[in-house]
Write a protein that holds these residues in place. Structure first.
Motif, mmCIF file in Angstrom:
data_model
loop_
_atom_site.group_PDB
_atom_site.id
_atom_site.type_symbol
_atom_site.label_atom_id
_atom_site.label_comp_id
_atom_site.label_asym_id
_atom_site.label_seq_id
_atom_site.Cartn_x
_atom_site.Cartn_y
_atom_site.Cartn_z
ATOM 1 N N ASN A 1 0.857 -1.190 0.000
ATOM 2 C CA ASN A 1 0.000 0.000 0.000
ATOM 3 C C ASN A 1 0.889 1.234 0.000
ATOM 4 O O ASN A 1 1.073 1.893 1.019
ATOM 5 C CB ASN A 1 -0.924 -0.019 1.215
ATOM 6 N N SER A 2 1.439 1.544 -1.150
ATOM 7 C CA SER A 2 2.418 2.625 -1.240
ATOM 8 C C SER A 2 1.795 3.984 -0.959
ATOM 9 O O SER A 2 2.473 4.872 -0.440
ATOM 10 C CB SER A 2 3.063 2.629 -2.634
ATOM 11 N N ALA A 3 0.524 4.182 -1.274
ATOM 12 C CA ALA A 3 -0.122 5.479 -1.038
ATOM 13 C C ALA A 3 -0.165 5.796 0.445
ATOM 14 O O ALA A 3 0.149 6.920 0.867
ATOM 15 C CB ALA A 3 -1.532 5.483 -1.628
ATOM 16 N N ILE A 4 -0.532 4.818 1.267
ATOM 17 C CA ILE A 4 -0.581 5.028 2.715
ATOM 18 C C ILE A 4 0.826 5.225 3.264
ATOM 19 O O ILE A 4 1.057 6.069 4.140
ATOM 20 C CB ILE A 4 -1.278 3.833 3.407
ATOM 21 N N GLN A 5 1.775 4.466 2.763
ATOM 22 C CA GLN A 5 3.159 4.602 3.210
ATOM 23 C C GLN A 5 3.702 5.992 2.898
ATOM 24 O O GLN A 5 4.380 6.610 3.711
ATOM 25 C CB GLN A 5 4.022 3.520 2.559
ATOM 26 N N GLN A 6 3.398 6.481 1.704
ATOM 27 C CA GLN A 6 3.864 7.811 1.311
ATOM 28 C C GLN A 6 3.206 8.896 2.166
ATOM 29 O O GLN A 6 3.860 9.856 2.569
ATOM 30 C CB GLN A 6 3.577 8.055 -0.169
ATOM 31 N N GLN A 7 1.915 8.733 2.449
ATOM 32 C CA GLN A 7 1.221 9.705 3.287
ATOM 33 C C GLN A 7 1.817 9.731 4.689
ATOM 34 O O GLN A 7 2.028 10.803 5.274
ATOM 35 C CB GLN A 7 -0.268 9.357 3.360
ATOM 36 N N ARG B 1 5.177 11.497 4.585
ATOM 37 C CA ARG B 1 5.013 12.957 4.489
ATOM 38 C C ARG B 1 4.630 13.548 5.834
ATOM 39 O O ARG B 1 5.123 14.614 6.223
ATOM 40 C CB ARG B 1 3.948 13.294 3.425
#
Length: 235
Positions: free
Chosen positions: A33-39, A42
């Motif tokens: 889940n790269s989107a959650i990891q990136q969020q 950040r």
């Protein structure tokens, strides 16, 4: 000097020395889940950046207040997952001020302005000595109410209950005023750190509105936002 320390708050009272500064851990995300990891990444970077800019300003405002308190803020992070967003100010057993944030709050703010305002608000509680003042009013309330009950001939258990009730009432007597005072000074701290406290106060629009309850702990959200606007306009 700031320190970022992942910490379980139940251990706060036992801590004397803390390890070297570390970036608070990002919330764990499912594999892939790269989107959650990136969020999460950040949010962690934003938190560190806000600490680095707001904490020195908070220390300066604390020293300029000419009050006899410790101005060496310690920033701690509760890294327990699935906790409701929360931040608060306290002191350790040596009187050092602690600004505590959990992962829920760090990841729920929508921008750095909101986080900076919250951090300034919590620092303001310490600078304005709200913990000490709340303790004073709690003690006064406990003494007065228990004394009145005792004079009426109540038994020891009733007097004890009256003392506890009086302390609770006393502690809440000025809590709304304390929150508004912290909002004003928090506005100044956030603005001097280069952030927009009015934009930051939009955080209130996502909180349940406590209204204007008798002996409530917090004032209405609209009143708090107006307080921030007025304080920012006066800068």
């Amino acid at each position: 000097m700031k320190r970022l320390v992942p910490l379980i708050f139940t251990l706060l009272a036992a801590c004397a020395e803390v390890p070297q500064p570390v970036i608070p851990p990002a919330p764990k995300a499912p594999e892939g889940n790269s989107a959650i990891q990136q969020q999460a990444a950040r949010a962690a970077r934003q938190f560190v950046q806000v600490v680095e800019t707001v904490e020195p300003i908070a220390e300066r405002e604390c020293r300029n207040a000419r009050v006899r308190i410790n101005c060496d803020f310690q920033i701690v992070v509760d890294d327990r997952p699935d906790q409701a967003p929360n931040a608060f100010q306290t002191v350790d057993q040596f009187g050092r001020p602690i600004l505590a944030f959990n992962l829920g709050l760090i990841t729920s703010v929508r921008n750095a302005d909101e986080l900076a305002f919250i951090m300034g608000h919590e620092a303001a509680h310490h600078i304005l000595k709200h913990l000490d003042r709340a303790q004073e009013t709690a003690t006064y309330g406990a003494v007065v109410l228990s004394g009145i009950v005792a004079l009426g001939g109540a038994d020891a258990e009733t007097v004890k209950n009256a003392e506890q009730l009086g302390a609770a009432i006393g502690a809440r007597t000025f809590s709304k005023d304390f929150e508004l005072e912290a909002d004003r000074l928090g506005t100044v701290i956030a603005a001097k750190a280069g952030y927009d406290p009015v934009r930051g106060s939009l955080f209130f629009t996502r909180l349940p509105d406590p209204g204007n309850e008798f002996l409530g702990t917090h004032p209405p959200n609209a009143q708090r936002r107006q307080t921030v606007k007025d304080a920012a306009a006066a800068l």
